[in-house]
Design an enzyme around this catalytic site. Sequence first.
Site, PDB file in Angstrom:
ATOM      1  N   SER A  19     -28.153  38.183 -34.780  1.00 48.36           N
ATOM      2  CA  SER A  19     -28.774  39.311 -34.087  1.00 48.36           C
ATOM      3  C   SER A  19     -27.678  40.112 -33.410  1.00 48.36           C
ATOM      4  O   SER A  19     -26.609  39.570 -33.094  1.00 48.36           O
ATOM      5  CB  SER A  19     -29.773  38.811 -33.037  1.00 48.36           C
ATOM      6  OG  SER A  19     -30.140  39.844 -32.143  1.00 48.36           O
ATOM      7  N   TYR A  73     -32.081  33.673 -25.852  1.00 47.99           N
ATOM      8  CA  TYR A  73     -32.045  34.198 -27.220  1.00 47.99           C
ATOM      9  C   TYR A  73     -30.631  34.618 -27.603  1.00 47.99           C
ATOM     10  O   TYR A  73     -30.143  34.287 -28.685  1.00 47.99           O
ATOM     11  CB  TYR A  73     -33.005  35.375 -27.341  1.00 47.99           C
ATOM     12  CG  TYR A  73     -33.088  35.968 -28.730  1.00 47.99           C
ATOM     13  CD1 TYR A  73     -33.810  35.327 -29.728  1.00 47.99           C
ATOM     14  CD2 TYR A  73     -32.453  37.168 -29.034  1.00 47.99           C
ATOM     15  CE1 TYR A  73     -33.890  35.856 -31.003  1.00 47.99           C
ATOM     16  CE2 TYR A  73     -32.527  37.709 -30.318  1.00 47.99           C
ATOM     17  CZ  TYR A  73     -33.245  37.054 -31.288  1.00 47.99           C
ATOM     18  OH  TYR A  73     -33.324  37.581 -32.551  1.00 47.99           O
TER      19      TYR A  73
END
Length: 255
Positions: free
Chosen positions: A139, A152
């Site tokens: 990501s 995350y």
Amino acid sequence: MLFSLHNKKAAITGAGSGIGLAIAQVFAQQGAEVHILDLNEATAQEAAQSIQRQGGKASAYACDVSNQAQMKVVFQHIGPLDILVNNAGIAHIGTAESTSEADFDRVMNINVKGVYNCLHAAIPLMKENGGGVILNMASIAATIGIPDRFAYSTAKGAVLTMTLATAKDYLKQNIRCNCISPARVHTPFVDGFLAKNYPGQEAEMYEKLAQTQPIGRMAEPVEVAYLALFLCSDEAGFITGCDYPIDGGFTRLNN
């Protein structure tokens, strides 16, 4: 045919919906035999059946990537493997203060240990098969500070460095390993997040999130799938140990 995956066997985690489903569909269209791994048995079966209805080859497995023993059984059942896409993952919103220990552990178990478990189970099969390709889903949060994404971002940073380590360790075994780093992608998760947190304001908030990408919109899952196809094809045979942002300009142009 460019980017052909004929005679290739691909395992894709989290492929019951969203980006994983799009990757499975594109790979099947290009001739791959796809194995759909997902926690939700119903969505995995529907994904496989939808590919079969289009004339593709697909099988479904209900499994938990955080369970190493379970993943070993699944991969032994799949057998010789050409492509592994580590796509399964969960999101979490919170800072270091607001993230509970339970939530932190849950994100690490799925987003980090889950990737490790699949690598641990799949790499021996690739070695026996003479090589292969691994693609991890990282990501932009792995390399850019994003508010309220502490756990995350931590997990995706680990995915990025696992990619580099794996690429280095298995060069001589003819195994390539890369990762993709998307920005916001319009998936069912996004729609569910907006419905839960902004009832009645879904359209307004969707547009606000979309505009954070300089290009002015979110990515569609199939756009990520096309990049995955290239990186897992023979045409990308000189590429390993790389991270590919697919972010509408977010990483370099958002200033």
